[in-house]
Write a protein that holds these residues in place. Structure first.
Motif, PDB file in Angstrom:
ATOM      1  N   ASP A  21       0.824  -1.205   0.000  1.00  0.00           N
ATOM      2  CA  ASP A  21       0.000   0.000   0.000  1.00  0.00           C
ATOM      3  C   ASP A  21       0.864   1.264   0.000  1.00  0.00           C
ATOM      4  O   ASP A  21       0.615   2.202  -0.767  1.00  0.00           O
ATOM      5  N   ALA A  24       2.544   1.605  -3.423  1.00  0.00           N
ATOM      6  CA  ALA A  24       1.611   1.582  -4.560  1.00  0.00           C
ATOM      7  C   ALA A  24       1.928   0.457  -5.549  1.00  0.00           C
ATOM      8  O   ALA A  24       1.971   0.664  -6.768  1.00  0.00           O
ATOM      9  N   GLN A  28       1.555  -9.157  -4.268  1.00  0.00           N
ATOM     10  CA  GLN A  28       2.316 -10.187  -4.975  1.00  0.00           C
ATOM     11  C   GLN A  28       3.737  -9.690  -5.303  1.00  0.00           C
ATOM     12  O   GLN A  28       4.703 -10.444  -5.208  1.00  0.00           O
ATOM     13  N   THR A  29       3.832  -8.411  -5.659  1.00  0.00           N
ATOM     14  CA  THR A  29       5.141  -7.839  -5.992  1.00  0.00           C
ATOM     15  C   THR A  29       6.048  -7.816  -4.759  1.00  0.00           C
ATOM     16  O   THR A  29       7.222  -8.188  -4.838  1.00  0.00           O
ATOM     17  N   ASN A  31       5.817  -9.763  -2.126  1.00  0.00           N
ATOM     18  CA  ASN A  31       6.134 -11.158  -1.826  1.00  0.00           C
ATOM     19  C   ASN A  31       7.250 -11.675  -2.740  1.00  0.00           C
ATOM     20  O   ASN A  31       8.198 -12.321  -2.288  1.00  0.00           O
ATOM     21  N   LYS A  37      12.537 -13.556  -5.920  1.00  0.00           N
ATOM     22  CA  LYS A  37      12.105 -14.034  -7.245  1.00  0.00           C
ATOM     23  C   LYS A  37      12.065 -12.887  -8.253  1.00  0.00           C
ATOM     24  O   LYS A  37      12.045 -13.119  -9.451  1.00  0.00           O
ATOM     25  N   PHE A  38      11.986 -11.672  -7.751  1.00  0.00           N
ATOM     26  CA  PHE A  38      11.868 -10.512  -8.636  1.00  0.00           C
ATOM     27  C   PHE A  38      12.702  -9.361  -8.081  1.00  0.00           C
ATOM     28  O   PHE A  38      12.612  -9.043  -6.890  1.00  0.00           O
TER      29      PHE A  38
ATOM     30  N   ASN B   3      -2.445   2.779  -2.778  1.00  0.00           N
ATOM     31  CA  ASN B   3      -2.850   1.527  -3.412  1.00  0.00           C
ATOM     32  C   ASN B   3      -4.353   1.458  -3.636  1.00  0.00           C
ATOM     33  O   ASN B   3      -4.801   0.796  -4.556  1.00  0.00           O
ATOM     34  N   LYS B   6      -4.836   2.974  -6.805  1.00  0.00           N
ATOM     35  CA  LYS B   6      -4.279   2.072  -7.823  1.00  0.00           C
ATOM     36  C   LYS B   6      -5.249   0.905  -8.061  1.00  0.00           C
ATOM     37  O   LYS B   6      -5.497   0.523  -9.200  1.00  0.00           O
ATOM     38  N   ASP B  72       1.450  -2.664 -11.911  1.00  0.00           N
ATOM     39  CA  ASP B  72       2.763  -2.369 -11.331  1.00  0.00           C
ATOM     40  C   ASP B  72       3.835  -3.127 -12.129  1.00  0.00           C
ATOM     41  O   ASP B  72       3.529  -3.861 -13.065  1.00  0.00           O
ATOM     42  N   GLU B  73       5.106  -2.930 -11.764  1.00  0.00           N
ATOM     43  CA  GLU B  73       6.185  -3.438 -12.622  1.00  0.00           C
ATOM     44  C   GLU B  73       6.231  -4.971 -12.741  1.00  0.00           C
ATOM     45  O   GLU B  73       6.544  -5.478 -13.824  1.00  0.00           O
ATOM     46  N   LEU B  74       5.897  -5.685 -11.666  1.00  0.00           N
ATOM     47  CA  LEU B  74       5.889  -7.151 -11.770  1.00  0.00           C
ATOM     48  C   LEU B  74       4.733  -7.625 -12.654  1.00  0.00           C
ATOM     49  O   LEU B  74       4.901  -8.527 -13.492  1.00  0.00           O
ATOM     50  N   GLN B  75       3.577  -7.000 -12.457  1.00  0.00           N
ATOM     51  CA  GLN B  75       2.406  -7.377 -13.276  1.00  0.00           C
ATOM     52  C   GLN B  75       2.672  -7.088 -14.758  1.00  0.00           C
ATOM     53  O   GLN B  75       2.285  -7.871 -15.629  1.00  0.00           O
ATOM     54  N   LYS B  77       5.633  -7.133 -16.147  1.00  0.00           N
ATOM     55  CA  LYS B  77       6.599  -8.144 -16.602  1.00  0.00           C
ATOM     56  C   LYS B  77       5.887  -9.450 -16.951  1.00  0.00           C
ATOM     57  O   LYS B  77       6.177 -10.088 -17.976  1.00  0.00           O
ATOM     58  N   ILE B  78       4.944  -9.851 -16.074  1.00  0.00           N
ATOM     59  CA  ILE B  78       4.183 -11.083 -16.316  1.00  0.00           C
ATOM     60  C   ILE B  78       3.409 -10.966 -17.635  1.00  0.00           C
ATOM     61  O   ILE B  78       3.402 -11.888 -18.450  1.00  0.00           O
ATOM     62  N   GLY B 130       3.183 -17.483 -15.321  1.00  0.00           N
ATOM     63  CA  GLY B 130       3.853 -16.285 -14.794  1.00  0.00           C
ATOM     64  C   GLY B 130       3.341 -15.906 -13.416  1.00  0.00           C
ATOM     65  O   GLY B 130       4.114 -15.602 -12.515  1.00  0.00           O
ATOM     66  N   LYS B 131       2.026 -15.949 -13.232  1.00  0.00           N
ATOM     67  CA  LYS B 131       1.428 -15.592 -11.940  1.00  0.00           C
ATOM     68  C   LYS B 131       1.851 -16.583 -10.861  1.00  0.00           C
ATOM     69  O   LYS B 131       2.115 -16.218  -9.727  1.00  0.00           O
ATOM     70  N   ARG B 133       4.615 -18.450 -10.951  1.00  0.00           N
ATOM     71  CA  ARG B 133       6.064 -18.338 -10.744  1.00  0.00           C
ATOM     72  C   ARG B 133       6.406 -17.286  -9.689  1.00  0.00           C
ATOM     73  O   ARG B 133       7.302 -17.450  -8.885  1.00  0.00           O
ATOM     74  N   TYR B 134       5.680 -16.181  -9.700  1.00  0.00           N
ATOM     75  CA  TYR B 134       5.989 -15.087  -8.768  1.00  0.00           C
ATOM     76  C   TYR B 134       5.075 -15.068  -7.540  1.00  0.00           C
ATOM     77  O   TYR B 134       5.083 -14.116  -6.779  1.00  0.00           O
ATOM     78  N   ALA B 135       4.283 -16.125  -7.374  1.00  0.00           N
ATOM     79  CA  ALA B 135       3.352 -16.169  -6.224  1.00  0.00           C
ATOM     80  C   ALA B 135       4.098 -16.451  -4.923  1.00  0.00           C
ATOM     81  O   ALA B 135       5.114 -17.103  -4.926  1.00  0.00           O
TER      82      ALA B 135
END
Lengths: 66, 135
Positions: A21, A24, A28-29, A31, A37-38, B3, B6, B72-75, B77-78, B130-131, B133-135
């Motif tokens: 939060d 922003a 998942q990011t 985590n 992992k990222f 958020n 967002k 966001d940046e991870l989403q 990328k996926i 992808g989802k 893998r990064y879970a």
């Protein structure tokens, strides 16, 4: 790349959702970053650094150079 | 607070994309089946249906761009990985399928619908992988 995000978050009694939060981004990011992992982008790393009031190199460390 | 905004943007973007996709699919069905079942091959109505379908298609692309911009940046990328895989599978699979038709390996003509299905399925699988893998 390793990071101390989980430790720093726990020290401040924050959940992943709280941190997500504040930054922003999705939970998942957070985590995925905590689990290594990222790797976050530089702007996100700076946001994390600003939030925890610590230099980036104290939060993230490159495992390849260690 | 950040958020919340967002999340609201993401929900709005997803609903917007779903609406445009629905309109595009419905107009595609109308343009495909209308000439035979609704307006008895009338060219004016067919052109109108095709133009409408193309306009809704453009709207869907615009909605997709807006949807991607709030991730966001991870989403992102996926999504990028999944789109890359779907594009690769589509080009390689599509051309192989076309060659099987040219070489008369298959008895029927190569249909574009199969390519769309192939791209859609590979995109959905890559997205789920992808989802996970990064879970």
């Amino acid at each position: 790349m390793k990071n101390k995000l989980k430790v720093l978050r726990a020290e401040r009694d924050m959940t992943q959702a709280d941190l997500a939060d504040s930054l922003a981004v999705s939970r998942q990011t957070i985590n995925a970053i905590e689990k290594g992992k990222f790797d976050p982008s530089l702007p996100l790393a700076f946001k994390i650094s600003k939030l925890f009031k610590l230099p980036i190199e104290e939060i993230f460390s490159n495992t390849e150079t260690e | 607070m950040k958020n919340e905004n967002k999340n609201k943007q993401m929900i709005k973007g997803t609903k917007n994309l779903a609406l445009w996709t629905l309109l595009w699919v419905a107009s595609l069905a109308l343009a495909s089946f209308g000439p035979k079942f609704l307006w008895n091959e009338n060219t004016t109505w067919s052109i109108l249906a095709i133009v409408t379908n193309t306009a809704f298609g453009a709207g869907m692309i615009w909605a997709n761009i807006r949807y991607l911009s709030v991730l966001d940046e991870l989403q992102k990328k996926i999504q990028l990985d999944a789109m890359g895989i779907a594009l690769g599978v589509g080009v390689v699979g599509g051309l192989s399928y076309s060659v099987t038709d040219i070489a008369n390996v298959i008895s029927s003509d190569a249909e574009i619908g199969f390519l769309v299905i192939l791209i859609s399925i590979s995109y959905m699988i890559a997205l789920l992988v992808g989802k996970k893998r990064y879970a």
